[in-house]
Each structure stands twice: as structure tokens, then as C-alpha cells.
Design a protein around this motif. Structure first.
Motif, short mmCIF file in Angstrom:
data_model
loop_
_atom_site.label_atom_id
_atom_site.label_comp_id
_atom_site.label_asym_id
_atom_site.label_seq_id
_atom_site.Cartn_x
_atom_site.Cartn_y
_atom_site.Cartn_z
N HIS A 1 -22.77 -9.85 -22.80
CA HIS A 1 -23.03 -10.35 -21.45
C HIS A 1 -24.49 -10.62 -21.17
O HIS A 1 -24.84 -11.58 -20.48
N THR A 2 -25.37 -9.79 -21.73
CA THR A 2 -26.79 -9.95 -21.41
C THR A 2 -27.45 -11.05 -22.23
O THR A 2 -28.58 -11.41 -21.98
N GLY A 3 -26.76 -11.60 -23.23
CA GLY A 3 -27.27 -12.73 -24.01
C GLY A 3 -28.41 -12.37 -24.92
O GLY A 3 -28.77 -11.21 -25.08
N GLU B 1 -25.58 -5.29 -10.59
CA GLU B 1 -26.00 -6.63 -10.98
C GLU B 1 -25.15 -7.13 -12.15
O GLU B 1 -24.76 -8.29 -12.19
N ARG B 2 -24.84 -6.27 -13.09
CA ARG B 2 -24.05 -6.66 -14.26
C ARG B 2 -22.58 -6.87 -13.91
O ARG B 2 -21.93 -7.75 -14.45
N ALA C 1 -18.77 -6.80 -14.07
CA ALA C 1 -17.78 -6.64 -15.14
C ALA C 1 -18.18 -7.33 -16.43
O ALA C 1 -17.37 -7.45 -17.34
N GLY C 2 -19.44 -7.79 -16.54
CA GLY C 2 -19.88 -8.47 -17.75
C GLY C 2 -19.74 -7.56 -18.96
O GLY C 2 -20.24 -6.44 -18.96
N GLY C 3 -19.07 -8.04 -20.01
CA GLY C 3 -18.77 -7.20 -21.17
C GLY C 3 -19.64 -7.53 -22.38
O GLY C 3 -20.81 -7.82 -22.25
#
Length: 144
Positions: free
Chosen positions: A140-142, A132-133, A135-137
Motif C-alpha cells: 500500500h505504501t508503494g 491515514e492508511r 484498509a491499505g494492505g
């Protein structure tokens, strides 16, 4: 777990402060006090030598009280003591405050957590499984 230790310090062996503590306090072993000036770092001897079992490491971590009250922390944290290291444990302290700080003989300067670790065997592939994540670095999750 049994860990062999040679204690060449003037102090008792590291111990847990409470029954549920994860870390043991480690003390400075000094012939005279050491002054850490602002932004200065020094290697502080402990007089301790350990023999960890294969598959374990000792992680050296800052003490929250020293960090909050005096700005004293470990420069490389957590510092790792490998199972095959047999030298004296030395602690790299840094003063991140604006005031000099004096380290006294026997002062609790960090804590040690003994932890198991796995050995990695690389498996080269062309593609990784999707998540689900993705390549968010960083960040990323805010904010939540």
C-alpha cells in the motif's frame, strides 16, 4: 534478567558475541553430523532447557551468515519458546540451497532473542478508529 537453564549439551551456555548483540548464538548438540539436503528440513537438538519469566518469550532466529553463504534458515522464523515450555529447545532448519549442507556438533545454527510481550484483552466494537492508511494492505505504501 536471570533465566534458569539446564544445559545437557556438550557445549557452553549461549552467549552474546558482542556487548550490544541482541541475540545469543545457539549451538547444535549432535552425536554425529547431520546432512541437510536441498529443500530438506530437520529438527536439530540443542541440549538446552529454559525457564523464562512470565511475560517473556525466546525468539529463535536465523543466522545471517548461514543464510547468505549456505541457504540455511529456520523454517518457522521467528520460532517462539513460551515461558511455560520446559522441553528441550529444538531448531527446525531448512536448506534452501541447491547443495547438501552438513551441520556439525557445536555449530552455531541460530540466535535466540529474549523479548517481553503483552497479553491482549479483546474489546469487541462495531467500528475502528480511522487512520491515514485505513484498509491499505500489502504494498500500500508503494516504492520510495
Amino acid at each position: 534478567m536471570i533465566v534458569k537453564v539446564v544445559n545437557k549439551s556438550k557445549h557452553s551456555l549461549p552467549q552474546y558475541a558482542t556487548g550490544l548483540s541482541a541475540g545469543m548464538d545457539i549451538r547444535a548438540n549432535l552425536s554425529q553430523p547431520v546432512v541437510l539436503n536441498p529443500l530438506e528440513r530437520k529438527l536439530i537438538p540443542t541440549g538446552l532447557f529454559i525457564e523464562l519469566p512470565e511475560g517473556y518469550e525466546a525468539q529463535m532466529r536465523p543466522r545471517s551468515g548461514l543464510a547468505l553463504k549456505h541457504g540455511i534458515t529456520l523454517l518457522n522464523t521467528p520460532g517462539t519458546i513460551d515461558a511455560d515450555y520446559r522441553g528441550e529447545i529444538g531448531i527446525i532448519l531448512v536448506n534452501l540451497s541447491n547443495e547438501p549442507f552438513t551441520i556439525q556438533d557445536g555449530e552455531r545454527i541460530c540466535q535466540m532473542v529474549v523479548a517481553s510481550h503483552a497479553k491482549v484483552e479483546w474489546q469487541p466494537v462495531e467500528v475502528l478508529d480511522e487512520t491515514e492508511r485505513g484498509a491499505g494492505g500489502f504494498g500500500h505504501t508503494g516504492k520510495k
